[in-house]
Design a protein around this motif. Structure first.
Motif, PDB file in Angstrom:
ATOM      1  N   SER A  23       3.545  -9.809 -11.103  1.00 45.25           N
ATOM      2  CA  SER A  23       2.832  -8.815 -11.062  1.00 45.25           C
ATOM      3  C   SER A  23       4.459  -7.244 -10.729  1.00 45.25           C
ATOM      4  CB  SER A  23       2.023  -7.434 -10.868  1.00 45.25           C
ATOM      5  OG  SER A  23       1.166  -8.483  -9.858  1.00 45.25           O
ATOM      6  N   GLU A  24       4.089  -7.397  -9.299  1.00 43.94           N
ATOM      7  CA  GLU A  24       5.020  -6.726  -8.493  1.00 43.94           C
ATOM      8  C   GLU A  24       6.627  -6.962  -8.636  1.00 43.94           C
ATOM      9  OE1 GLU A  24       1.610  -7.129  -6.406  1.00 43.94           O
ATOM     10  OE2 GLU A  24       3.041  -8.555  -7.095  1.00 43.94           O
ATOM     11  N   ALA A  56       0.856  -0.857  -0.128  1.00 43.07           N
ATOM     12  CA  ALA A  56      -0.221   0.011   0.159  1.00 43.07           C
ATOM     13  C   ALA A  56       0.823   1.018  -0.118  1.00 43.07           C
ATOM     14  CB  ALA A  56      -1.004   0.186   1.129  1.00 43.07           C
ATOM     15  N   THR A  57       1.830   1.565   0.751  1.00 48.45           N
ATOM     16  CA  THR A  57       3.095   2.370   0.740  1.00 48.45           C
ATOM     17  C   THR A  57       3.383   2.460  -0.619  1.00 48.45           C
ATOM     18  OG1 THR A  57       3.651   1.817   3.162  1.00 48.45           O
ATOM     19  CG2 THR A  57       4.926   3.052   2.699  1.00 48.45           C
ATOM     20  N   ALA A  58       4.265   1.095  -1.095  1.00 47.75           N
ATOM     21  CA  ALA A  58       4.736   0.699  -2.297  1.00 47.75           C
ATOM     22  C   ALA A  58       3.297   2.282  -3.333  1.00 47.75           C
ATOM     23  CB  ALA A  58       5.067  -0.258  -3.291  1.00 47.75           C
ATOM     24  N   GLY A  59       1.729   1.753  -2.838  1.00 46.80           N
ATOM     25  CA  GLY A  59       1.390   2.486  -4.109  1.00 46.80           C
ATOM     26  C   GLY A  59       1.120   4.076  -4.394  1.00 46.80           C
ATOM     27  N   LEU A  60       1.659   4.898  -3.029  1.00 52.15           N
ATOM     28  CA  LEU A  60       1.776   6.190  -2.735  1.00 52.15           C
ATOM     29  C   LEU A  60       2.961   6.722  -3.008  1.00 52.15           C
ATOM     30  CD1 LEU A  60      -0.589   6.093   0.553  1.00 52.15           C
ATOM     31  CD2 LEU A  60      -1.354   6.508  -1.310  1.00 52.15           C
ATOM     32  N   SER A  61       4.231   5.587  -3.766  1.00 60.54           N
ATOM     33  CA  SER A  61       5.673   6.201  -4.195  1.00 60.54           C
ATOM     34  C   SER A  61       5.655   6.568  -5.868  1.00 60.54           C
ATOM     35  CB  SER A  61       5.931   5.528  -3.305  1.00 60.54           C
ATOM     36  OG  SER A  61       5.793   4.838  -2.093  1.00 60.54           O
ATOM     37  N   ARG A 110       9.643   3.681  -4.581  1.00 60.27           N
ATOM     38  CA  ARG A 110       8.139   2.731  -5.274  1.00 60.27           C
ATOM     39  C   ARG A 110       8.824   1.188  -5.148  1.00 60.27           C
ATOM     40  NH1 ARG A 110       3.483   2.462  -7.000  1.00 60.27           N
ATOM     41  NH2 ARG A 110       2.008   1.026  -8.203  1.00 60.27           N
ATOM     42  N   VAL A 111       9.609   0.705  -5.786  1.00 63.54           N
ATOM     43  CA  VAL A 111      10.754   0.195  -6.080  1.00 63.54           C
ATOM     44  C   VAL A 111      10.832  -0.538  -5.014  1.00 63.54           C
ATOM     45  CG1 VAL A 111      12.963  -1.133  -7.407  1.00 63.54           C
ATOM     46  CG2 VAL A 111      11.957   0.422  -8.739  1.00 63.54           C
ATOM     47  N   SER A 118      12.812   2.112 -14.909  1.00 64.38           N
ATOM     48  CA  SER A 118      13.826   2.889 -15.712  1.00 64.38           C
ATOM     49  C   SER A 118      14.532   3.835 -14.888  1.00 64.38           C
ATOM     50  CB  SER A 118      13.481   3.707 -16.506  1.00 64.38           C
ATOM     51  OG  SER A 118      12.563   4.979 -16.117  1.00 64.38           O
ATOM     52  N   ASP A 119      14.127   3.552 -13.326  1.00 67.66           N
ATOM     53  CA  ASP A 119      15.159   4.255 -12.271  1.00 67.66           C
ATOM     54  C   ASP A 119      16.436   3.613 -12.096  1.00 67.66           C
ATOM     55  OD1 ASP A 119      16.395   5.657 -10.097  1.00 67.66           O
ATOM     56  OD2 ASP A 119      14.316   6.103  -9.460  1.00 67.66           O
ATOM     57  N   ARG A 120      17.758   4.541 -12.659  1.00 65.79           N
ATOM     58  CA  ARG A 120      19.127   3.503 -12.481  1.00 65.79           C
ATOM     59  C   ARG A 120      19.065   3.461 -10.863  1.00 65.79           C
ATOM     60  NH1 ARG A 120      22.843   7.262 -10.967  1.00 65.79           N
ATOM     61  NH2 ARG A 120      22.818   9.637 -10.467  1.00 65.79           N
ATOM     62  N   LEU A 121      18.363   3.809 -10.451  1.00 58.13           N
ATOM     63  CA  LEU A 121      19.064   3.439  -8.818  1.00 58.13           C
ATOM     64  C   LEU A 121      18.074   1.878  -8.635  1.00 58.13           C
ATOM     65  CD1 LEU A 121      18.425   6.700  -7.225  1.00 58.13           C
ATOM     66  CD2 LEU A 121      20.406   5.784  -8.053  1.00 58.13           C
ATOM     67  N   ALA A 122      17.570   1.842  -8.800  1.00 53.03           N
ATOM     68  CA  ALA A 122      16.686   0.981  -8.757  1.00 53.03           C
ATOM     69  C   ALA A 122      17.876  -0.894  -9.514  1.00 53.03           C
ATOM     70  CB  ALA A 122      15.919   0.573  -9.644  1.00 53.03           C
ATOM     71  N   SER A 123      19.178  -0.371 -10.338  1.00 50.60           N
ATOM     72  CA  SER A 123      19.207  -1.553 -10.371  1.00 50.60           C
ATOM     73  C   SER A 123      20.074  -2.677 -10.322  1.00 50.60           C
ATOM     74  CB  SER A 123      21.124  -1.174 -11.611  1.00 50.60           C
ATOM     75  OG  SER A 123      21.426  -0.489 -10.178  1.00 50.60           O
TER      76      SER A 123
END
Length: 286
Positions: A202-203, A164-169, A174-175, A211-216
Protein backbone atom coordinates in the motif's frame (compact mmCIF):
# COMPACT_ATOMS: atom_id res chain seq x y z
CA UNK A 1 18.51 -23.41 7.38
CA UNK A 2 16.57 -26.46 6.26
CA UNK A 3 13.59 -27.22 4.04
CA UNK A 4 10.79 -29.69 4.78
CA UNK A 5 11.90 -33.10 6.11
CA UNK A 6 12.26 -36.20 3.94
CA UNK A 7 9.83 -38.99 4.76
CA UNK A 8 12.42 -41.28 6.35
CA UNK A 9 13.32 -38.60 8.91
CA UNK A 10 9.69 -38.15 9.91
CA UNK A 11 9.46 -41.92 10.39
CA UNK A 12 12.64 -41.80 12.49
CA UNK A 13 11.18 -39.04 14.69
CA UNK A 14 8.03 -41.08 15.25
CA UNK A 15 10.10 -44.16 16.07
CA UNK A 16 12.25 -42.27 18.58
CA UNK A 17 9.11 -40.98 20.27
CA UNK A 18 7.67 -44.47 20.51
CA UNK A 19 10.69 -45.92 22.30
CA UNK A 20 10.41 -43.22 24.90
CA UNK A 21 13.24 -40.83 23.97
CA UNK A 22 12.38 -37.14 24.16
CA UNK A 23 12.21 -35.26 20.87
CA UNK A 24 13.09 -31.64 21.56
CA UNK A 25 10.09 -29.37 21.61
CA UNK A 26 9.61 -25.84 22.90
CA UNK A 27 7.01 -26.94 25.45
CA UNK A 28 8.95 -25.30 28.25
CA UNK A 29 9.67 -22.08 26.43
CA UNK A 30 7.44 -19.01 26.12
CA UNK A 31 3.70 -19.60 26.22
CA UNK A 32 3.52 -20.82 22.64
CA UNK A 33 0.31 -20.61 20.64
CA UNK A 34 0.00 -23.31 17.96
CA UNK A 35 -2.91 -21.55 16.23
CA UNK A 36 -1.93 -18.34 14.44
CA UNK A 37 -5.45 -16.88 14.33
CA UNK A 38 -5.92 -17.27 18.09
CA UNK A 39 -2.48 -15.76 18.65
CA UNK A 40 -3.35 -12.74 16.54
CA UNK A 41 -6.57 -12.18 18.46
CA UNK A 42 -4.56 -12.32 21.71
CA UNK A 43 -2.00 -9.87 20.29
CA UNK A 44 -4.69 -7.37 19.32
CA UNK A 45 -6.36 -7.59 22.72
CA UNK A 46 -3.11 -7.18 24.62
CA UNK A 47 -1.47 -4.62 22.34
CA UNK A 48 1.53 -6.92 21.86
CA UNK A 49 3.44 -7.86 18.72
CA UNK A 50 3.63 -11.33 17.18
CA UNK A 51 6.71 -13.55 17.45
CA UNK A 52 6.17 -16.26 14.84
CA UNK A 53 8.55 -19.23 14.74
CA UNK A 54 8.60 -21.65 11.80
CA UNK A 55 10.43 -24.74 13.01
CA UNK A 56 10.89 -28.46 12.51
CA UNK A 57 11.52 -30.31 15.76
CA UNK A 58 13.28 -33.63 15.61
CA UNK A 59 14.56 -33.39 12.02
CA UNK A 60 15.96 -29.84 11.92
CA UNK A 61 19.09 -29.78 14.09
CA UNK A 62 19.38 -25.98 14.02
CA UNK A 63 15.75 -25.70 15.18
CA UNK A 64 16.35 -27.84 18.25
CA UNK A 65 19.59 -26.05 19.10
CA UNK A 66 17.76 -22.72 18.70
CA UNK A 67 15.08 -23.98 21.07
CA UNK A 68 17.55 -25.08 23.75
CA UNK A 69 19.92 -22.10 23.55
CA UNK A 70 17.30 -19.35 23.26
CA UNK A 71 13.66 -20.27 23.80
CA UNK A 72 14.22 -22.51 26.82
CA UNK A 73 16.25 -19.83 28.60
CA UNK A 74 14.51 -17.87 31.36
CA UNK A 75 16.43 -14.69 30.47
CA UNK A 76 14.90 -14.69 26.99
CA UNK A 77 11.41 -15.51 28.25
CA UNK A 78 11.46 -12.82 30.94
CA UNK A 79 12.81 -10.18 28.55
CA UNK A 80 10.24 -10.75 25.80
CA UNK A 81 6.98 -11.97 27.34
CA UNK A 82 5.73 -8.42 28.00
CA UNK A 83 6.10 -7.43 24.35
CA UNK A 84 5.17 -10.49 22.28
CA UNK A 85 2.57 -13.17 21.76
CA UNK A 86 4.47 -16.29 20.69
CA UNK A 87 3.41 -18.62 17.87
CA UNK A 88 5.21 -21.87 17.10
CA UNK A 89 4.47 -23.49 13.72
CA UNK A 90 6.13 -26.89 13.79
CA UNK A 91 6.62 -28.62 10.43
CA UNK A 92 5.63 -32.08 11.73
CA UNK A 93 2.21 -33.49 10.95
CA UNK A 94 0.17 -36.59 11.70
CA UNK A 95 -2.23 -38.42 9.41
CA UNK A 96 -5.59 -37.47 10.94
CA UNK A 97 -8.07 -35.15 9.27
CA UNK A 98 -7.30 -32.50 11.90
CA UNK A 99 -3.60 -32.78 11.15
CA UNK A 100 -4.25 -32.45 7.41
CA UNK A 101 -6.16 -29.24 8.10
CA UNK A 102 -3.32 -27.98 10.29
CA UNK A 103 -0.82 -28.79 7.55
CA UNK A 104 -2.92 -26.90 5.00
CA UNK A 105 -3.10 -23.86 7.28
CA UNK A 106 0.61 -24.14 7.98
CA UNK A 107 1.40 -24.07 4.25
CA UNK A 108 -0.83 -21.01 3.83
CA UNK A 109 1.18 -19.24 6.55
CA UNK A 110 4.45 -20.35 4.90
CA UNK A 111 3.27 -18.63 1.74
CA UNK A 112 1.87 -15.59 3.52
CA UNK A 113 5.11 -14.88 5.38
CA UNK A 114 7.40 -16.02 2.53
CA UNK A 115 8.88 -18.66 4.83
CA UNK A 116 10.78 -21.29 2.85
CA UNK A 117 13.28 -22.61 5.41
CA UNK A 118 13.39 -23.52 9.09
CA UNK A 119 14.10 -22.09 11.50
CA UNK A 120 12.62 -18.73 10.52
CA UNK A 121 11.45 -16.07 12.98
CA UNK A 122 8.99 -13.39 11.85
CA UNK A 123 8.41 -10.37 14.08
CA UNK A 124 5.16 -8.68 13.13
CA UNK A 125 2.76 -6.12 14.53
CA UNK A 126 -0.63 -7.27 15.78
CA UNK A 127 -2.07 -6.71 12.30
CA UNK A 128 0.32 -9.38 11.07
CA UNK A 129 2.62 -7.11 9.08
CA UNK A 130 6.28 -8.13 9.50
CA UNK A 131 9.00 -5.70 10.39
CA UNK A 132 11.79 -8.26 10.76
CA UNK A 133 12.44 -11.69 9.22
CA UNK A 134 15.29 -13.80 10.63
CA UNK A 135 16.15 -16.99 8.75
CA UNK A 136 18.42 -19.63 10.27
CA UNK A 137 20.23 -19.91 13.57
CA UNK A 138 24.04 -19.84 13.78
CA UNK A 139 24.58 -20.46 17.51
CA UNK A 140 24.30 -16.77 18.37
CA UNK A 141 22.99 -17.52 21.86
CA UNK A 142 20.24 -15.79 23.78
CA UNK A 143 22.10 -12.53 24.50
CA UNK A 144 22.92 -11.82 20.87
CA UNK A 145 19.47 -12.89 19.73
CA UNK A 146 17.82 -10.68 22.34
CA UNK A 147 19.86 -7.74 21.06
CA UNK A 148 18.59 -8.47 17.56
CA UNK A 149 15.01 -8.50 18.84
CA UNK A 150 15.53 -5.14 20.59
CA UNK A 151 16.99 -3.60 17.43
CA UNK A 152 13.99 -4.92 15.51
CA UNK A 153 11.60 -3.26 17.96
CA UNK A 154 13.44 0.04 17.48
CA UNK A 155 13.03 -0.37 13.71
CA UNK A 156 9.29 -0.87 14.13
CA UNK A 157 9.02 2.18 16.39
CA UNK A 158 10.86 4.38 13.88
CA UNK A 159 8.75 2.97 11.03
CA UNK A 160 5.55 3.84 12.85
CA UNK A 161 6.69 7.39 13.64
CA UNK A 162 7.61 8.07 10.01
CA UNK A 163 4.37 6.59 8.68
CA UNK A 164 2.37 8.63 11.21
CA UNK A 165 4.22 11.78 10.13
CA UNK A 166 3.48 10.91 6.50
CA UNK A 167 -0.20 10.77 7.40
CA UNK A 168 -0.02 14.46 8.36
CA UNK A 169 1.84 15.49 5.21
CA UNK A 170 0.94 16.18 1.59
CA UNK A 171 2.57 15.93 -1.82
CA UNK A 172 6.24 15.15 -2.11
CA UNK A 173 6.74 15.55 1.64
CA UNK A 174 4.31 12.67 2.22
CA UNK A 175 6.13 10.58 -0.39
CA UNK A 176 9.48 11.23 1.28
CA UNK A 177 8.19 10.24 4.71
CA UNK A 178 6.71 7.03 3.33
CA UNK A 179 9.98 6.31 1.55
CA UNK A 180 11.97 6.95 4.73
CA UNK A 181 9.73 4.57 6.66
CA UNK A 182 10.16 1.88 4.03
CA UNK A 183 13.91 2.28 4.00
CA UNK A 184 14.04 1.85 7.77
CA UNK A 185 12.30 -1.52 7.60
CA UNK A 186 13.67 -2.83 4.28
CA UNK A 187 17.05 -4.19 5.53
CA UNK A 188 15.35 -6.11 8.36
CA UNK A 189 13.16 -8.00 5.87
CA UNK A 190 16.07 -9.61 4.03
CA UNK A 191 18.21 -8.88 1.02
CA UNK A 192 15.52 -9.52 -1.60
CA UNK A 193 12.98 -6.90 -2.62
CA UNK A 194 10.08 -9.33 -2.51
CA UNK A 195 9.15 -8.95 1.22
CA UNK A 196 9.06 -5.14 1.12
CA UNK A 197 6.87 -5.07 -1.98
CA UNK A 198 4.54 -7.72 -0.57
CA UNK A 199 4.13 -6.54 3.02
CA UNK A 200 4.20 -2.81 2.26
CA UNK A 201 2.36 -2.81 -1.05
CA UNK A 202 0.00 0.00 0.00
CA UNK A 203 2.82 2.43 0.85
CA UNK A 204 4.76 1.54 -2.30
CA UNK A 205 1.61 1.92 -4.36
CA UNK A 206 0.90 5.35 -2.89
CA UNK A 207 4.43 6.50 -3.74
CA UNK A 208 4.10 5.28 -7.32
CA UNK A 209 0.65 6.87 -7.70
CA UNK A 210 1.85 10.33 -6.63
CA UNK A 211 1.42 12.98 -9.32
CA UNK A 212 3.96 15.34 -7.73
CA UNK A 213 6.83 15.69 -10.24
CA UNK A 214 9.30 16.22 -7.38
CA UNK A 215 8.63 12.64 -6.32
CA UNK A 216 9.93 11.16 -9.58
CA UNK A 217 13.37 10.16 -8.26
CA UNK A 218 11.85 8.28 -5.35
CA UNK A 219 9.34 6.66 -7.70
CA UNK A 220 12.19 5.38 -9.91
CA UNK A 221 13.58 3.54 -6.90
CA UNK A 222 10.39 1.49 -6.52
CA UNK A 223 9.91 1.01 -10.25
CA UNK A 224 13.34 -0.62 -10.28
CA UNK A 225 12.48 -2.70 -7.22
CA UNK A 226 9.35 -3.98 -8.95
CA UNK A 227 11.37 -4.90 -12.03
CA UNK A 228 13.84 -6.80 -9.84
CA UNK A 229 10.98 -8.62 -8.13
CA UNK A 230 9.46 -9.59 -11.47
CA UNK A 231 12.82 -10.92 -12.58
CA UNK A 232 13.25 -12.85 -9.32
CA UNK A 233 9.82 -14.46 -9.60
CA UNK A 234 10.39 -15.30 -13.26
CA UNK A 235 13.71 -16.96 -12.43
CA UNK A 236 12.13 -18.91 -9.58
CA UNK A 237 9.32 -20.04 -11.86
CA UNK A 238 11.74 -21.40 -14.48
CA UNK A 239 13.79 -23.24 -11.85
CA UNK A 240 10.62 -24.63 -10.25
CA UNK A 241 9.91 -26.41 -13.55
CA UNK A 242 12.79 -28.74 -12.68
CA UNK A 243 11.25 -29.89 -9.39
CA UNK A 244 9.19 -32.81 -10.84
CA UNK A 245 12.31 -34.19 -12.55
CA UNK A 246 14.28 -33.77 -9.34
CA UNK A 247 11.65 -35.53 -7.22
CA UNK A 248 11.49 -38.44 -9.68
CA UNK A 249 15.31 -38.57 -9.95
CA UNK A 250 14.80 -38.23 -13.70
CA UNK A 251 18.12 -36.49 -14.24
CA UNK A 252 18.20 -37.16 -17.97
CA UNK A 253 14.75 -35.62 -18.29
CA UNK A 254 15.93 -32.57 -16.33
CA UNK A 255 18.97 -32.24 -18.61
CA UNK A 256 16.79 -32.40 -21.73
CA UNK A 257 14.40 -29.81 -20.24
CA UNK A 258 17.27 -27.43 -19.51
CA UNK A 259 18.70 -27.87 -22.99
CA UNK A 260 15.29 -27.01 -24.46
CA UNK A 261 15.04 -23.91 -22.27
CA UNK A 262 18.50 -22.47 -22.90
CA UNK A 263 17.80 -21.02 -26.39
CA UNK A 264 14.77 -19.19 -24.96
CA UNK A 265 16.59 -17.57 -22.01
CA UNK A 266 18.40 -14.26 -22.49
CA UNK A 267 19.08 -13.34 -18.88
CA UNK A 268 22.77 -14.13 -18.09
CA UNK A 269 22.11 -14.88 -14.41
CA UNK A 270 19.31 -17.34 -15.18
CA UNK A 271 21.41 -18.99 -17.92
CA UNK A 272 24.22 -19.45 -15.37
CA UNK A 273 21.83 -21.03 -12.86
CA UNK A 274 20.42 -23.37 -15.48
CA UNK A 275 23.89 -24.39 -16.62
CA UNK A 276 24.89 -25.04 -12.99
CA UNK A 277 21.83 -27.24 -12.55
CA UNK A 278 22.65 -29.08 -15.79
CA UNK A 279 26.18 -29.81 -14.59
CA UNK A 280 24.81 -31.10 -11.29
CA UNK A 281 22.35 -33.41 -13.03
CA UNK A 282 25.09 -34.66 -15.37
CA UNK A 283 27.20 -35.60 -12.34
CA UNK A 284 24.29 -37.30 -10.59
CA UNK A 285 23.45 -39.20 -13.76
CA UNK A 286 27.03 -40.42 -14.02
Amino acid sequence: MESSPPLFLLVLVATVSIVGLRVSHAQDGPGWFRDFDKAQIAAKKSGKDLFVLFTGHGWCVACDVFDQEVFQQSEFIDATKRDFVFVELDDNFGETREEEERKKRHRELNKRFLSKVVPTVVLADSAGRPYTIISGYDREGQSQFLELVRKSQAIKQKRDVLFATAGLSLGVDRVRKLHDGLQVVAPALGTLDVPLLVFYASEVGEILDSSDRLASEIQKHYVNRRKMRTKTLATRGVLDELNPFHSAKDYQGAIRHIQALMPLVNDPELRWKLESRRQTYLEWDG
